[in-house]
Design a protein around this motif. Sequence first.
Motif, short mmCIF file in Angstrom:
data_model
loop_
_atom_site.label_atom_id
_atom_site.label_comp_id
_atom_site.label_asym_id
_atom_site.label_seq_id
_atom_site.Cartn_x
_atom_site.Cartn_y
_atom_site.Cartn_z
N ASN A 144 -13.03 -62.11 -34.27
CA ASN A 144 -13.28 -62.07 -33.22
C ASN A 144 -12.42 -60.65 -32.60
N GLY A 145 -13.28 -59.81 -31.97
CA GLY A 145 -12.35 -58.47 -31.60
C GLY A 145 -13.06 -57.71 -30.53
N TYR A 146 -12.84 -56.31 -30.57
CA TYR A 146 -13.67 -55.74 -29.39
C TYR A 146 -14.26 -54.56 -29.89
N ILE A 185 -16.68 -59.07 -29.23
CA ILE A 185 -17.58 -59.48 -30.30
C ILE A 185 -17.05 -60.46 -31.16
N ARG A 186 -17.96 -61.05 -31.55
CA ARG A 186 -17.57 -62.11 -32.66
C ARG A 186 -18.75 -61.69 -34.01
N VAL A 187 -18.02 -61.75 -35.19
CA VAL A 187 -18.84 -61.56 -36.40
C VAL A 187 -18.74 -62.68 -37.29
N VAL A 188 -19.87 -63.57 -37.65
CA VAL A 188 -19.86 -64.64 -38.85
C VAL A 188 -20.41 -64.31 -40.08
N ASN A 189 -19.44 -64.32 -40.81
CA ASN A 189 -19.87 -63.45 -42.20
C ASN A 189 -20.02 -64.35 -43.26
N GLU A 190 -21.00 -64.08 -44.29
CA GLU A 190 -20.80 -65.06 -45.57
C GLU A 190 -20.09 -64.49 -46.43
N PHE A 191 -19.68 -63.03 -46.43
CA PHE A 191 -18.72 -62.64 -47.39
C PHE A 191 -17.50 -62.17 -46.88
N ALA A 192 -16.35 -62.58 -47.73
CA ALA A 192 -15.03 -62.09 -47.03
C ALA A 192 -15.10 -60.76 -47.05
N ASP A 215 -9.23 -54.52 -33.52
CA ASP A 215 -8.53 -55.86 -33.98
C ASP A 215 -7.59 -56.21 -33.02
N PRO A 216 -7.65 -57.83 -32.58
CA PRO A 216 -6.75 -58.02 -31.25
C PRO A 216 -5.36 -58.00 -31.99
N GLU A 217 -4.32 -57.78 -31.05
CA GLU A 217 -2.63 -57.86 -31.26
C GLU A 217 -2.37 -58.86 -32.21
N THR A 218 -2.80 -60.13 -31.74
CA THR A 218 -2.29 -61.29 -32.52
C THR A 218 -3.45 -62.15 -32.81
N LYS A 219 -3.10 -63.11 -33.73
CA LYS A 219 -4.26 -63.94 -34.13
C LYS A 219 -4.56 -64.84 -33.06
#
Length: 524
Positions: free
Chosen positions: A106-108, A119-126, A138-142
């Motif tokens: 999840n990020g921007y 935005i959200r990205v759901v990935n099959e690959f790491a 990337d958000p500043e914190t988890k």
Amino acid sequence: MSNSVKRIEALVQKDSTNNQLSRAELVEAASRRKEGKIASSGAFTATTGKYTGRSPKDRFIVEDDVTRDTVDWGEVNQPISGEVFDALLDKVLDHLDSKDELFVFNGYAGADTDSRLNIRVVNEFAWHNLFVKALFIDPETKEEGLNISPDFTIVSAPSFKADPSVDGTNSETFILVNFEKQIVLIGGTEYAGEMKKSIFSVMNYLLPQKGILSMHCSANVGENDDVALFFGLSGTGKTTLSADPNRGLIGDDEHGWNEHGVFNIEGGCYAKAINLSEEKEPEIYRAIKFGSVLENVILDDERDPDYDDNSLTENTRAAYPIKHIDNAVLPSKAGHAKTIVFLTADAFGVLPPIAKLTKEQAMYHFLSGFTSKLAGTERGVTSPEPVFSTCFGAPFLPLHASVYADRLGELIDEHDVSVYLVNTGWTGGEYGVGERMNLKYTRKMVSDAVEGELKNHEFVTDETFGLQIPTEIEGVPSDVLNPRKTWADKDAYDKVAGQLIDSFKENFKKFGDDVKEIAEKGGF
């Protein structure tokens, strides 16, 4: 909440341990899953199989009540029905549900908080998840990331292959954008750049409808908040000329321009890596370290990247967070642009090395997006050929070109922007006869332009193209500034220049009457 959104949310929560992983955790996961190797620099290296670049013929936009009357349908923006999208989405979600683990980011998109997209990205690959973590903001914190409610979601399933006869696609690969459901569906390709460019296309649809110009350009800024934008297609020197150690880098590829100023849409850079060297491009070379991703770059026995190896593709790539660049501006935004530079590599050798443009000329060249192919670069290309890419980003523009050009013209007026056309191509003759423009001269001309010094120079009208060219620039031979003077055969220059002008006019016909005034006031 629609059923499809509910299904995606269920997938996200199914194995929440892989949500919002750190770069180190993603590298560990990708290594454990044998998705690639860690290079000596610390970057994760992966190959993308059959597809080593984008698949534009496999990209579709769902035609529905939201898009029917707004999207500029055609060869670039191909329509697909909502029924086809829904059926394929169900299959992809079934496919992903069968996997032992998925990776969620999840990020921007958009460094300006007033204009950004969650935005959200759901990935099959790491490694794909590591890629988006580098390329998006990337958000500043988890914790911040876990609490983001997405405006748009990418669902990426590279190992799922479509059946064109059943699924309504052109091939096994598909990139489908649904603006009503706010989902991008990607399958059949491991090329990570599809995710980056899909969100750029989404922003190119959403931002202009809010009065914000979206741009395929690089941007930097000086000490006095004097922002400069650099537009240019591949091979024109956009990255080289915008990477100035004396100016802060806002971003290298995708930007927006709103009421506050210019902002980077991304949080990272996606640079071509072929023939990369520390000597030629030290900032990029040094940025490729832990947390970065190398695509289709071959490693030697010591796991050092061999950037000269093109055995997999010429389109080798490096993705890295912009914070890896020493002079990056963070957050990646600044004030309004003072200077715009349109870069072209004119292999015909007839355009001036630098010319000042009126607003109408700027809109004309923005719409044209001109550069040229060289003989030998593609099969069947035996002499220079003109290349036109609308707004320097035709594959990513869902709206009619005039929407972007009109907003550019308004911003030029509002902020008294100086606009220049810079030819980094040939002088003294066509490719094969003349010579490449001296980079030292180009750097001097561009530097004078972005620092505002060129505004005070004397200009004359070039009789061939009707462009304003400077009579002198310190450190640049005066004859170089007037391209016709560099040709031994003036008649040959006139003939080639006339042919290029005809190419511009022919290309402009595709825009129709919507840009008739721009053609009349700003064209050749």
